[in-house]
Design an enzyme around this catalytic site. Structure first.
Site, short mmCIF file in Angstrom:
data_model
loop_
_atom_site.label_atom_id
_atom_site.label_comp_id
_atom_site.label_asym_id
_atom_site.label_seq_id
_atom_site.Cartn_x
_atom_site.Cartn_y
_atom_site.Cartn_z
N LEU A 58 0.84 -1.20 0.00
CA LEU A 58 0.00 0.00 0.00
C LEU A 58 0.88 1.25 0.00
CD1 LEU A 58 -2.89 0.64 2.56
CD2 LEU A 58 -1.98 2.25 0.91
N GLU A 60 1.31 4.61 -2.75
CA GLU A 60 0.99 5.17 -4.06
C GLU A 60 2.24 5.57 -4.84
OE1 GLU A 60 -0.66 5.78 -1.29
OE2 GLU A 60 -2.62 4.95 -1.80
N GLN A 82 -6.25 3.57 -5.79
CA GLN A 82 -7.56 3.05 -5.37
C GLN A 82 -8.64 4.14 -5.37
OE1 GLN A 82 -8.27 1.05 -1.35
NE2 GLN A 82 -8.15 -0.61 -2.84
N PHE A 83 -8.27 5.33 -4.94
CA PHE A 83 -9.13 6.51 -5.05
C PHE A 83 -8.25 7.69 -5.41
CE2 PHE A 83 -11.60 3.74 -2.34
CZ PHE A 83 -12.89 3.91 -2.80
N HIS A 129 -12.73 10.83 -0.67
CA HIS A 129 -13.07 9.89 -1.72
C HIS A 129 -13.92 10.52 -2.82
CE1 HIS A 129 -11.66 7.02 1.19
NE2 HIS A 129 -11.93 5.99 0.43
#
Lengths: 326, 363
Positions: A58, A60, A82-83, A129
């Site tokens: 995890l 980015e 992921q977002f 998000h």
């Protein structure tokens, strides 16, 4: 030909391109076993194995940084943020390397890669998000930013993005992920990166939008046609950068009136650039000031309030009326 | 339930050749005369070029650059240990590795004089990435390159560099973690030269060593004397063998000293003592390497003199080539924004050319 939602259409594009080209691989947090938190990459692990569908740690920056390395070695990574709210952690790599490598080596090293990310509001998601931050990427020279608005163009644009010789930020409006279905041909279909699409021709008013805002824009156009018999030309921008200013200007020169619908905050948004391009290329054809219906310059509110902040068809209709009555 | 120890870690320090030129015979690698001399020749060439660059910069004939003097015992053995097909993902203080890997001397000169042309290799297969000015990014690139090497089933390895300051960057940790999880063929070398511009090693991290940061990612680590080319040679060969055997990445901390300023725009007198610098000069790598060669009977003053003359000649030739005027199109940047044609770029290109024409500029 099948009726697919956007999630399925993007999945189809990935599966078909991976089938065709062993250099294409998918990586990111939760993309393999889980098939992505939105199931966009569902089933790819079973089809292509864990060397090509890679669950990463995890991180980015690590995801895009290692994708850059893969692309330098000739692979075509399609990595996932992921977002979009987490994508700012990859900005260093994106600005310093992804967008610049071609230029600083005069094309000796190029980075054919896609950075997919869901973005935008309207799905009652957690904080961080729901933002629309396409211009953060679009402002960087060398960046390509593509935003589909429906299942069919999502599939066609993603195929083109994967085959593109440059890094493409592919922003998926998650409000449109499962909102509606379209016929998506099984046979290969692409749409050009760097072009706007005129999705409906008209003579009285140009409406310009992209991503999830295409829905309220289309709805408003239908309403105004019904109410006033206005002939509306509708442009789906699809590529925010580099912007196809010619298609936009050509339309506005014809209609003389223009409304832009943008989910992102108003100041410094893509709509501002579109207005500037119209100013450069079609000012003397304008019958009314270009109207912008946009989000506000506020921190995107948590979902309790988000609906009242998002542009909707009613506001777009009001904006169209104002433009037509000017 | 008694508490019990569930993991145990240690960090080894390796020195083969000390500052007096004394070698530990048990640890000494079997380099042979030819390779040993070759190593020293490269070290001397890198030093000669670096010293000349400083003069050029002070004379206004070169832009700002980060001097590499004192780092030759790291950069040269690493470059020599690499094979054709390996990737080099450097930071910016590995002039020696670039030269050994086949990058022309003129590339570095052009690059630090403001021309992207210095990033362009005469042959892309040399696989030397452009410098990574932004600290740490290259570790993540190396992880991806190494993944690609493994994915394609090659025995290629990737060597990447970072400084002591860089070990505080997220990219350092993310890159190491990715490579470790992927068991990717990567060798990461921390050139711990004690200074990140003005920030000393002890302000950078509370860790006892920088090598131990790799332990957290489950990979082999070692700390070596970075002024000792033999220790570096041993460590990097072991790491490359491990990488090629499919056993994943290694982190090597090479302890050295930044003898010069961070870049030519920096003034170290603001933050460090000249006494410390003098002590560091006594440990610098070329003196001991020369002593080692002499003790073996492979080197003497005459050969040194000849080598110095050869290095000077090589650098002279490079500088002459570098300073030979060439016409470079100033609109070059417009040709490389994208790999595809776009009207917005074409129009701005035309606008730029019109400005050039009007202002009477060339190119």
């Amino acid at each position: 030909m099948a009726k697919l939602n956007m999630v399925q259409a993007i999945n189809l594009a990935l599966a078909q391109e991976m089938e065709k080209d062993a250099d294409v691989l998918v990586l990111g947090q939760d993309v393999a076993v889980d098939g992505g938190v939105f199931r966009v990459t569902d089933g790819l692990l079973e089809k292509f194995g864990d060397q090509r569908v890679v669950d990463t740690p995890l991180a980015e920056s690590g995801i895009i940084g290692s994708s850059i390395g893969m692309a330098m070695a000739g692979l075509k990574p399609v990595c996932e943020m992921q977002f979009s709210g987490f994508s700012y952690l990859m900005m260093g790599q994106f600005e310093a390397h992804a967008t610049r490598m071609r230029s600083r080596t005069h094309g000796q090293i190029t980075l054919p890669m896609v950075i997919r990310m869901p973005f935008g509001g309207g799905v009652r998601a957690l904080e961080h998000h729901s933002e629309s931050r396409e211009v953060l990427f679009a402002h960087l020279p060398g960046a390509k930013v593509v935003i589909p608005s429906g299942p069919r163009n999502a599939r066609a644009l993603l195929v083109a993005a994967i085959r593109d010789p440059d890094p493409v930020v592919f922003m998926e409006p998650k409000h449109s992920y499962r909102a509606f279905r379209e016929e998506v041909p099984d046979a290969e279909e692409t749409l050009p990166v760097g072009k706007c699409q005129v999705v409906q021709e008209g003579t009285d008013l140009t409406v310009i939008s992209w991503g999830a805002m295409m829905r309220p824009a289309l709805k408003a156009a239908a309403e105004i046609e019904k109410r006033r018999g206005t002939s509306v030309e509708i442009i789906d921008v699809q590529t925010i950068a580099p912007l196809d200013a010619h298609t936009i200007a050509e339309s506005v020169r014809k209609t003389g009136r223009c409304v832009i619908v943008q989910e992102a905050p108003r100041s410094y948004g893509a709509s501002g650039e579109i207005v500037a391009q119209i100013n450069d290329r079609a000012l003397m054809h304008l019958e009314a000031p270009v109207k912008r219906l946009t989000g506000y310059d506020v921190v995107t509110p948590y979902f309790g309030r988000e609906k009242s902040y998002l542009p909707n068809a009613e506001r777009v209709v009001a904006g169209m009326e104002e433009t037509l009555d000017f | 339930m008694p508490e019990k120890q569930i993991a145990k870690f240690s960090v080894t320090h390796l020195q083969v050749l000390d500052e007096k030129g004394k070698v530990d015979a048990a640890l000494e690698p079997d380099l042979g005369q030819e390779q040993a001399v070759e190593m020293y020749r490269w070290m001397r060439l890198a030093r000669t070029l670096d010293e000349r660059m400083l003069k050029l910069q002070r004379q206004g004939r070169l832009g700002t650059f980060p001097p590499c003097t004192g780092h030759e015992a790291v950069s040269i053995p690493v470059g020599l240990a690499m094979k054709k097909g390996d990737w080099f993902a450097g930071a910016f203080r590995e002039l020696g590795t670039r030269l050994v890997r086949g990058e022309p001397l003129t590339n570095t000169l052009h690059y630090y004089n403001g021309w992207e042309e210095g990033n362009i290799l005469p042959d892309a297969d040399l696989r030397i990435l452009p410098t990574s000015v932004v600290i740490g990014c290259q570790i993540e690139h190396a992880a991806g390159l190494a993944y690609a090497a493994k994915y394609r089933g090659t025995d290629e390895a990737v060597v990447t560099f970072i400084g002591d300051g860089g070990t505080s960057e997220g990219s350092f940790h993310e890159g190491l973690n990715f490579a470790a999880v992927w068991k990717a063929p990567m060798v990461a070398i921390v050139q711990n030269n004690q200074w990140a511009i003005s920030i000393p090693r002890e302000t950078q991290t509370a860790s006892e060593t920088l090598a131990q940061k790799g332990i957290a990612y489950g990979i082999p680590v070692i700390q070596v004397d970075g002024n000792d080319p033999l220790a570096v040679w041993v460590a990097v060969n072991e790491a490359l063998d491990r990488a090629r055997a499919g056993d994943g990445p290694t982190l090597i901390e090479a302890v050295t000293y930044r003898l010069m300023m961070h870049t030519t725009a920096d003034d170290p007198t603001k933050y460090r003592q000249s006494a410390d610098e003098e002590a560091a000069w006594a440990k610098e790598p070329l003196i001991r390497t020369r002593k080692w060669l002499a003790n073996k009977g492979w080197w003497d003053d005459a050969r040194e003199e000849k080598l110095l003359a050869e290095c000077k000649e090589q650098v002279d030739a490079a500088v002459e080539e570098f300073e030979t005027p060439v016409e470079r199109a100033h609109d070059e940047s417009f040709r490389h924004v994208y790999g595809t044609e776009h009207a917005v770029i074409r129009e701005q290109h035309e606008d730029f050319l019109a400005n050039q024409e009007r202002e009477g500029q060339r190119g």
